[in-house]
Design an enzyme around this catalytic site. Structure first.
Site, mmCIF file in Angstrom:
data_model
loop_
_atom_site.group_PDB
_atom_site.id
_atom_site.type_symbol
_atom_site.label_atom_id
_atom_site.label_comp_id
_atom_site.label_asym_id
_atom_site.label_seq_id
_atom_site.Cartn_x
_atom_site.Cartn_y
_atom_site.Cartn_z
ATOM 1 N N HIS A 32 24.478 11.553 22.399
ATOM 2 C CA HIS A 32 23.450 12.250 23.171
ATOM 3 C C HIS A 32 23.169 11.481 24.460
ATOM 4 O O HIS A 32 23.304 10.254 24.506
ATOM 5 C CB HIS A 32 22.166 12.381 22.357
ATOM 6 N N GLU B 299 20.435 10.600 25.890
ATOM 7 C CA GLU B 299 19.412 9.563 25.748
ATOM 8 C C GLU B 299 19.996 8.291 25.128
ATOM 9 O O GLU B 299 19.699 7.175 25.573
ATOM 10 C CB GLU B 299 18.254 10.065 24.865
ATOM 11 N N CYS C 261 16.982 10.954 18.971
ATOM 12 C CA CYS C 261 16.738 10.330 20.271
ATOM 13 C C CYS C 261 15.290 9.865 20.410
ATOM 14 O O CYS C 261 15.031 8.814 20.999
ATOM 15 C CB CYS C 261 17.127 11.286 21.384
#
Length: 151
Positions: free
Chosen positions: A52, A54, A85
């Site tokens: 991801h 993040e 996240c």
């Protein structure tokens, strides 16, 4: 801090993800008004469930700063972070989160879960939502439209 300026960078990074076939989420991490890390989702291209945006910027920033505590840093993300996240944001002690559009399916900050507001995690996170909301939402809408057209 210029939230719009950094969100614009996150949107541009999300577009890079879109062109790579990724869910178009972009993230920018700053410290003292300097960009420390920038990234987008790489879940599909790297076959990594933790790929991801993040997570990418948290790892990059920690390496760059040679520390895991990202106190004093601000994270700009086009879409509200998921629970994974959100946990990484809290665990890395990021001071401020700014996101564009809510994640009504997996939101880990405000929409579904309130991880960023949990008193049990011993960390205070400042949260600003809705920065460049329309542009961030349109980016996701475009991705899902393209996904439907290709199937």
């Amino acid at each position: 801090m210029d939230d719009t300026k950094y969100m614009n960078l996150a949107i541009k990074e999300g577009l890079k993800g879109l062109s790579a076939g990724e869910v178009p989420i972009g993230a920018v991490l700053t410290l003292d008004d300097f960009v420390i890390a920038i990234g987008h989702n790489t879940k599909e291209t790297m076959n990594d469930p933790s790929g991801h945006a993040e997570i990418q910027v948290i790892k990059s920033a920690s390496k760059f700063l040679s520390r895991w505590r990202l106190t004093g840093c601000s994270l700009y993300v086009t879409i509200e972070p998921c629970p994974m996240c959100a946990g990484a944001i809290m665990g890395s002690r990021i001071s401020r989160l700014v996101y564009g559009a809510p994640n009504m399916q997996y939101g880990g900050i405000n929409s579904i879960f309130q991880i960023g507001q949990s008193q049990a995690l011993n960390h205070n996170l400042s949260i600003t939502a809705g920065v460049r909301f329309n542009e961030c939402k349109e980016l996701m809408d475009k991705f899902f439209l393209l996904s439907r057209e290709s199937h």
